[in-house]
Design an enzyme around this catalytic site. Structure first.
Site, PDB file in Angstrom:
ATOM      1  CE  LYS A  90      11.931   3.106  -2.782  1.00 52.72           C
ATOM      2  NZ  LYS A  90      13.208   4.091  -2.677  1.00 52.72           N
ATOM      3  CB  VAL A  91       4.851   2.218   0.933  1.00 54.25           C
ATOM      4  CG1 VAL A  91       3.225   2.527  -0.138  1.00 54.25           C
ATOM      5  CG2 VAL A  91       4.571   1.008   1.730  1.00 54.25           C
TER       6      VAL A  91
END
Ligand code: G3P
Length: 198
Positions: A83-84
């Site tokens: 997740k970014v």
């Protein structure tokens, strides 16, 4: 619509998995901090319970370090999704990790134009934060509809799935389902409310 569970609490994940309601899990650093356990150990433990995608978030704000962290997180298990955040650095990391066949969940999306960028850069999931949009006086739900329509228009090129996030009520769960979100990530306490009253 798939149900992802928005928690890092192992017991909650286990009991909802037994019910058959867990298609995946999303975590973030604050959820893991609340669990009081070591970041990588929690992710590893979740991966032994859930076969579906498990989002594990990078903590850096700088693209190179996000990429390094993402590569390390992806080694924990084959179902890890990195997740970014939807920032310029996050998008650079999204492109690089996706190109290397690492699945990416681009989070903290607040506009359809942002979702378009993430889609073009190969994100596996886009996470529009509907509750937080409601918090600032706009209708978060409209964003789900806009992104679903936009991705459908370009479905030959954009394979990104819409993961409705920041869900605060049973009503929002059914609303995002009606809007065509592919997935909703739901805190266990909201699922409990649906089971009891919703
Ligand atoms: O799914 C994102 C979630 O963890 C954040 O939710 O309620 O803090 O906006 P919220």
């Amino acid at each position: 619509m798939k149900f992802f569970i928005d928690t890092a609490e192992i017991e909650e994940i286990k009991s909802l998995s037994e019910l058959g309601l867990v298609d995946g899990v999303t975590t973030n650093p604050s959820l893991i901090y609340k669990s009081g356990k070591d970041f990588k150990k929690v992710i590893k433990e979740i991966s032994t319970i859930v076969e579906g995608p498990i989002s594990a978030e990078v903590t850096s704000t700088e693209s190179k370090e996000m990429i390094n962290q993402g590569i390390e997180l992806a080694k924990i298990s084959s179902n890890i999704v990195v997740k970014v955040p939807l920032t310029v650095d996050g998008l650079i990391a999204c492109k690089k990790l996706s190109t290397n066949n690492i699945k990416v969940n681009v989070t903290l999306c607040f506009s359809a134009a942002q979702a378009l960028l993430a889609g073009k850069l190969g994100a596996t999931y886009i996470s529009p934060f509907i509750g937080r949009l409601d918090d600032i006086g706009t209708t978060g739900l409209n964003l789900i509809r806009e992104i679903v329509d936009m991705y459908n228009t370009y479905k030959k090129d954009i394979k990104t799935e819409v993961l409705a996030a920041s869900i605060r009520s049973p009503l929002q769960v059914s609303q995002v389902a009606s809007m065509g979100a592919h997935i909703a990530t739901i805190p266990p306490k909201i699922i409990e409310k649906i089971e009891n009253f919703g």
